[in-house]
Design an enzyme around this catalytic site. Structure first.
Site, short mmCIF file in Angstrom:
data_model
loop_
_atom_site.label_atom_id
_atom_site.label_comp_id
_atom_site.label_asym_id
_atom_site.label_seq_id
_atom_site.Cartn_x
_atom_site.Cartn_y
_atom_site.Cartn_z
N SER A 1 0.79 -1.23 0.00
CA SER A 1 0.00 0.00 0.00
C SER A 1 0.82 1.28 0.00
O SER A 1 0.23 2.36 -0.09
CB SER A 1 -0.95 0.02 1.20
OG SER A 1 -2.17 -0.57 0.85
N LYS B 1 0.13 3.76 -2.69
CA LYS B 1 -0.85 4.85 -2.63
C LYS B 1 -0.19 6.22 -2.49
O LYS B 1 -0.86 7.24 -2.69
CB LYS B 1 -1.82 4.59 -1.48
CG LYS B 1 -2.65 3.33 -1.70
CD LYS B 1 -3.56 3.02 -0.54
CE LYS B 1 -4.42 1.80 -0.88
NZ LYS B 1 -4.11 0.62 -0.08
N SER C 1 -6.15 3.35 4.35
CA SER C 1 -5.53 2.55 3.31
C SER C 1 -6.59 1.80 2.49
O SER C 1 -6.44 0.63 2.15
CB SER C 1 -4.53 1.55 3.90
OG SER C 1 -3.66 1.06 2.91
N LYS D 1 3.18 6.79 4.83
CA LYS D 1 2.22 5.74 4.50
C LYS D 1 2.79 4.37 4.84
O LYS D 1 3.99 4.13 4.73
CB LYS D 1 1.90 5.81 3.00
CG LYS D 1 0.80 4.85 2.55
CD LYS D 1 -0.56 5.28 3.03
CE LYS D 1 -1.64 4.25 2.71
NZ LYS D 1 -1.52 3.03 3.54
#
Length: 530
Positions: free
Chosen positions: A98, A101, A158, A260
């Site tokens: 993730s 992202k 997320s 993140k």
């Protein structure tokens, strides 16, 4: 006086006798011959031993190299200059999960900055977006929300479905947006990166490295300073549910201000994190950690070393800049067995231990209780003491007001309050209070935005034992978890629980037969949360 003057030379002349020199030469020749005999005697043995030692060294290198490459990748750089302070396996290819992202947010916000759309632009959840695996918001196809709210949900929770909503809104499709992502990566100098989706769910072509993630994080801060708040939102509130940022450093580590997290079984626990102290900003990248806590601790250790070495950097050799790190041509390590093997008590996920402590809130919420984080770091000489996981996680995150997110167009004032209340009412009728919902589902017949596979199975087993408790939620879960015909036929004859049986049947009759099957499809996939 002359007597003493010539006495010393005469004595010296007597010491250098030819017989003495011959004796010494003979003795040295004998020692040399003895040494040669020993060497000749042991030469075959030495030759075999050296060969065996060399073969053993090669075998050990072959066995240890994949493990060293697959253990984890670490990188610490200065945000302003790109100077590398530490790099371990930083150029080995890795599955991003993730942290993908970050690029999705970068491309989206660049489009906003260039005037191609605005943060208030309405986007629609497509069936493709709704079918994404968790973690996700779980909205039904046709639900609309703004770019601003989709970004906040994607970066904090997320949410994989929100990443696809943004991708389709900008690139028209997942493939179209992936092409934009790859083109952007090439322009930024991310030579080891390729994308095939906007959320980082498992795919062979989804590859990056710690080096490239460091470049991306620097580019985000440099090119989009006005949108930086998207990478350090501590928590969001959707309806009654509060979800904390999976990045444990935010609100705990002094000066933490982004970025993140990510996780899939093949990648391990990934984290890109940044922190600022005394006007100096550092970026840490951790790939392949063993847990959500471990990646936070490792990132904190990297950042603390960097801040502690500020006045001692001249003692250390220069590692150059992040752009000049030489890529390694290799396949990314696959950590699936280590992360999701049978030794785990339950399936690993990105939020398995990332929920923030709450103060009497609903299970699974992430509102903080305590005051400011009490974590303190000290430097001692060249090597600062490393912080233990228990020390980092001992304190609750700093108490903050979660950012409100909602569906529909941009609202303010009383309209915003009404929108939040409407989302809360929808949650109250769709989900049992107090349920811990980590994986979202979206049965159309129930207007139910979030549910977990485990919760669904529990509801199916306990619906008969608890007919008076939340009949809508229990019946809707049954209609989503199994074919409509089977469960509804069994529910109607039950006279003892008219409330629990009547409402699911009515809701199911209004829904099309194909939709409940489509709704259960994503829930059947493995729980590879990103």
């Amino acid at each position: 006086m002359s007597q003493y003057r010539f006495a010393a030379p005469q004595a010296a002349a007597q010491e250098f006798k030819p017989e003495t020199q011959i004796t010494r030469a003979v003795r040295n020749r004998r020692v040399s011959q003895d040494r040669n005999r020993i060497v000749h005697a042991f030469r075959p043995l030495l030759r075999n031993s050296l060969f065996n030692l060399f073969a053993a060294a090669l075998a050990c290198a072959a066995l240890l190299a994949p493990r060293a490459a697959g253990a984890e990748a670490l990188l610490l750089i200065e945000a302003d200059s790109g100077k590398v302070l530490q790099a371990d396996n930083a150029t080995i290819p890795w599955y991003p999960a993730s942290v993908t992202k970050i690029m999705t947010a970068y491309v989206t916000l660049k489009a906003v900055k260039d005037g191609k759309l605005t943060l208030d632009t309405l986007l629609t959840v497509s069936p493709t977006a709704a079918s994404q695996s968790p973690s996700k918001m779980g909205f039904r196809p046709g639900t609309q929300l703004t770019v601003d709210n989709a970004l906040k949900m994607m970066m904090v929770k997320s949410a994989n479905d929100m990443a696809v909503v943004l991708a389709e809104g900008i690139g028209g499709s997942i493939d179209g947006f992936s092409a934009i992502m790859n083109d952007t990566a090439k322009k930024l100098g991310m030579t080891q990166t390729s994308y095939v989706n906007p959320n980082g769910l498992p795919a062979d072509g989804q590859i990056t490295s710690a080096r490239d993630l460091g470049i991306l994080a620097r580019s985000f801060l440099r090119d989009l300073p006005e949108y930086e708040y998207f990478v350090h939102i501590p928590a969001i509130r959707f309806g009654k549910r509060v979800t904390g940022n999976f990045n444990k450093l935010i609100g705990r580590y002094p000066g933490a201000d982004g970025f993140k997290t990510g996780f899939i079984c093949a990648s391990g626990y990934n984290l890109v994190a940044s922190a600022t102290r005394n006007g100096r900003r550092l970026i840490a990248v951790v790939l392949g950690a063993s847990s959500g806590t471990a990646r936070a601790v490792k990132a904190a250790q990297l950042l603390e070393r960097g801040f502690s070495q500020d006045n001692l950097s001249w003692l250390r050799p220069s590692l150059g800049t992040v752009d000049n790190l030489v890529p390694v041509d290799a396949s990314p390590p696959n950590l699936r067995d280590d992360m999701c093997g049978g030794h785990r008590k339950r399936p690993a996920s990105d939020d398995d231990d990332a929920l923030i402590a709450t103060n009497g809130g609903t299970t699974g919420s992430a509102s903080a209780t305590g005051g400011e984080a009490q974590v303190t770091f000290f430097a001692a000489g060249l090597q600062p003491p490393l912080m233990k996981a228990s020390e980092l996680m001992a304190t609750a995150a700093a108490s903050v007001e979660p950012v409100l997110v909602y569906t529909g167009p941009t609202r303010t004032g009383t309209a915003l309050i009404a929108a939040v209340a409407a989302d809360a009412d929808q949650q109250a009728t769709a989900k049992p209070r107090g349920k811990k919902s980590r994986v979202a589902r979206k049965p159309d017949a129930a207007d139910k935005p979030k549910e977990t596979n485990k919760d669904a199975s529990k509801d199916t087993k306990t619906a008969a034992a608890k007919p008076d408790t939340k009949p809508d939620a229990k019946g809707d879960t049954k209609s989503a978890a199994k074919p409509a015909g089977t469960k509804h036929a069994a529910a109607k004859p039950t006279a003892a629980k008219p409330d629990a049986a009547a409402k699911p049947a009515a809701n199911a009759e209004q829904a099309k037969p194909a939709k409940p099957k489509a709704a259960t499809k994503p829930a059947a996939k493995p729980a590879n949360n990103s």
